[in-house]
Design an enzyme around this catalytic site. Structure first.
Site, PDB file in Angstrom:
ATOM      1  N   LYS A 231      -2.965   0.154  10.757  1.00  0.00           N
ATOM      2  CA  LYS A 231      -4.204  -0.074  11.504  1.00  0.00           C
ATOM      3  C   LYS A 231      -4.873   1.249  11.835  1.00  0.00           C
ATOM      4  CE  LYS A 231      -1.955  -3.770  14.197  1.00  0.00           C
ATOM      5  NZ  LYS A 231      -0.757  -3.329  14.928  1.00  0.00           N
TER       6      LYS A 231
ATOM      7  N   LYS B 229       2.233   4.069   4.469  1.00  0.00           N
ATOM      8  CA  LYS B 229       2.244   2.613   4.709  1.00  0.00           C
ATOM      9  C   LYS B 229       0.850   2.146   5.113  1.00  0.00           C
ATOM     10  CE  LYS B 229       3.546   2.668   9.512  1.00  0.00           C
ATOM     11  NZ  LYS B 229       4.339   2.361  10.625  1.00  0.00           N
TER      12      LYS B 229
ATOM     13  N   LYS C  48       3.796  10.425  15.182  1.00  0.00           N
ATOM     14  CA  LYS C  48       2.590  10.258  15.996  1.00  0.00           C
ATOM     15  C   LYS C  48       2.313  11.477  16.861  1.00  0.00           C
ATOM     16  CE  LYS C  48       1.885   5.320  16.030  1.00  0.00           C
ATOM     17  NZ  LYS C  48       1.746   4.083  16.777  1.00  0.00           N
TER      18      LYS C  48
HETATM   19  P1  TYM Z   1       2.887  -2.910  14.898  1.00  0.00           P
HETATM   20  O1  TYM Z   1       1.831  -3.487  15.777  1.00  0.00           O
HETATM   21  O2  TYM Z   1       2.626  -1.564  14.290  1.00  0.00           O
HETATM   22  O3  TYM Z   1       3.189  -3.901  13.708  1.00  0.00           O
HETATM   23  C1  TYM Z   1       3.480  -5.286  13.922  1.00  0.00           C
HETATM   24  C2  TYM Z   1       4.478  -5.749  12.878  1.00  0.00           C
HETATM   25  O4  TYM Z   1       3.945  -5.525  11.561  1.00  0.00           O
HETATM   26  C3  TYM Z   1       4.897  -4.782  10.783  1.00  0.00           C
HETATM   27  N1  TYM Z   1       4.149  -3.889   9.877  1.00  0.00           N
HETATM   28  C4  TYM Z   1       4.320  -3.848   8.557  1.00  0.00           C
HETATM   29  N2  TYM Z   1       5.135  -4.537   7.724  1.00  0.00           N
HETATM   30  C5  TYM Z   1       5.052  -4.253   6.390  1.00  0.00           C
HETATM   31  N3  TYM Z   1       4.195  -3.321   5.871  1.00  0.00           N
HETATM   32  C6  TYM Z   1       3.383  -2.602   6.685  1.00  0.00           C
HETATM   33  N4  TYM Z   1       2.540  -1.695   6.155  1.00  0.00           N
HETATM   34  C7  TYM Z   1       3.418  -2.846   8.091  1.00  0.00           C
HETATM   35  N5  TYM Z   1       2.750  -2.324   9.144  1.00  0.00           N
HETATM   36  C8  TYM Z   1       3.225  -2.972  10.240  1.00  0.00           C
HETATM   37  C9  TYM Z   1       5.710  -4.000  11.798  1.00  0.00           C
HETATM   38  O5  TYM Z   1       6.968  -3.620  11.284  1.00  0.00           O
HETATM   39  C10 TYM Z   1       5.808  -4.982  12.951  1.00  0.00           C
HETATM   40  O6  TYM Z   1       6.877  -5.876  12.757  1.00  0.00           O
HETATM   41  N6  TYM Z   1       6.256  -1.188  18.162  1.00  0.00           N
HETATM   42  C11 TYM Z   1       5.781  -2.384  17.470  1.00  0.00           C
HETATM   43  C12 TYM Z   1       5.396  -3.514  18.396  1.00  0.00           C
HETATM   44  C13 TYM Z   1       6.482  -3.929  19.321  1.00  0.00           C
HETATM   45  C14 TYM Z   1       7.638  -4.692  18.982  1.00  0.00           C
HETATM   46  C15 TYM Z   1       8.356  -4.833  20.201  1.00  0.00           C
HETATM   47  C16 TYM Z   1       8.110  -5.260  17.798  1.00  0.00           C
HETATM   48  C17 TYM Z   1       6.557  -3.653  20.642  1.00  0.00           C
HETATM   49  N7  TYM Z   1       7.674  -4.170  21.187  1.00  0.00           N
HETATM   50  C18 TYM Z   1       9.546  -5.533  20.240  1.00  0.00           C
HETATM   51  C19 TYM Z   1       9.310  -5.971  17.854  1.00  0.00           C
HETATM   52  C20 TYM Z   1      10.014  -6.104  19.061  1.00  0.00           C
HETATM   53  C21 TYM Z   1       4.563  -2.013  16.646  1.00  0.00           C
HETATM   54  O7  TYM Z   1       3.878  -1.081  16.947  1.00  0.00           O
HETATM   55  O8  TYM Z   1       4.274  -2.895  15.646  1.00  0.00           O
END
Ligand code: TYM
Length: 339
Positions: free
Chosen positions: A204, A201, A115
């Protein structure tokens, strides 16, 4: 069993979020309840300010994301649903953990490297310290299970390292302050790829909406996106090893398998030898069938902003109650005097 996970309310939730994470949140809601435990799912709105963002869009997306989670099957009566901004204990604990987190650990985070890119000097401090807040998110609740997609594994390993160092430095082995959380990565669909590029991947933040299926897409949009998905000219192989080196084909077959509740081998037994002209409409139909009920529920729920705000407010009150004992234990362990 204490299940905790978060999702950023930036942009629209997509098929990767659903298959890699949200579907498992729902499964763990049941498991936690059956074991007499508790599940907590939150909108990581504080994480969302680590990159440029539009405040009005963040507020709207926060409500849309809670509507999405409920539409996907999370029940505010059974899981605690909230947004970080209403639970100040997350940021308090982040600061307390910042004394244990090491610069070198954060420097190795691939998401930070991706990022920030070449412009590290111009990246926000929040983008760099983001994984410490993520560690606080789960350690605050003594999480045992953290269902996430593959891309969050490294952040969870860091959370364990931070917890372990804090426990070693400031607590006794018999009475650790933090539980070491286990990341739970699904065996299938842990990394759904972009529809435009099998090496990236689904995300969003991809500027092209054609790269992803949003959970809010209608049937026509889903079919169009699948039909336009990048593929190769070969027919589908009859066995899974024939997908090697064919990232786009492997991604679509993987999506089909997980949605149909079967294996890639089974999908290929059915579609092997056929071209994408036959496979894509079948995949589009399956997606529409699985996502339409979510879409219908979402469209109803999103209209009642007061109800969505109530879910978040009440969830936050319950989360604060659970958070306080661990936060106080962390203050005490560090020798910080609190009245
Ligand atoms: P975020 O918002 O990017 O994604 C949320 C969840 O979706 C999963 N994910 C995917 N799984 C499979 N294929 C994909 N292309 C894909 N894109 C996203 C992510 O692995 C995630 O589980 N940093 C985290 C949010 C967060 C968090 C936490 C998660 C903040 N604090 C504590 C777990 C525990 C994030 O940006 O996820």
């Amino acid at each position: 069993m204490r299940v905790v996970s978060g999702i950023q309310p930036t942009g629209k939730p997509h098929l990767g979020n659903y298959l890699g994470a949200i579907r498992n949140y729902v499964a763990f809601q049941d498991q936690a309840e059956a074991s007499g435990g508790q599940s907590l799912y939150f909108l990581a709105d504080l994480h969302a300010i680590s990159v440029a963002h539009d405040p009005a869009a963040l507020a709207a997306n926060t409500r849309e994301m809670v509507a999405t989670l409920v539409a996907c099957g999370l029940d505010p009566a059974r899981s605690i649903l909230f947004n970080q901004a209403q639970v100040p204990q997350h940021t308090e604990l982040q600061w307390l953990l910042s004394g244990s987190a090491r610069m070198g650990w954060l420097n190795r985070m691939t998401q930070w490297k991706d990022k920030a890119g070449k412009n590290r000097e111009g990246a926000s401090v929040a983008l760099f310290t983001y994984p410490v807040l993520q560690a606080a998110d789960v350690l605050l609740y003594q999480a045992t299970h953290v269902p996430v997609g593959d891309d969050q594994k490294q952040h969870l390993e860091l959370a364990r390292d931070i917890a372990q160092k804090f426990n070693n430095d400031f607590a006794s082995e018999a009475a650790p302050v933090f539980t070491l959380p286990d990341p739970i990565i699904p065996p299938q669909a842990a990394r759904i790829m972009s529809l435009r590029d099998g090496a990236a991947k689904m995300s969003k933040s991809d500027p092209s909406d054609m790269s992803r299926i949003n959970l809010t897409d209608d049937a026509d949009t889903i079919m169009t996106k699948i039909k336009k998905a990048k593929t190769d000219p070969e027919p589908l192989p009859s066995e899974a090893k024939g997908l090697e080196g064919r990232a786009e084909a492997a991604n679509l077959v993987g999506i089909y398998a997980v949605l149909a509740g079967t294996t890639e081998a089974q999908v290929l037994r059915r579609f092997g030898g056929q071209g994408f002209g036959a496979f894509k409409p079948a995949l589009g139909e399956l997606l529409i069938e699985k996502l339409a009920p979510i879409n219908d529920r979402f469209n109803l729920l999103r209209q009642d902003v007061t109800a969505l705000d109530t879910i978040l407010r009440e969830g936050a009150a319950r989360a604060r109650t659970l958070a306080v004992p661990t936060l106080e234990a962390a203050y005490a362990a560090l020798g910080l005097v609190r009245g």
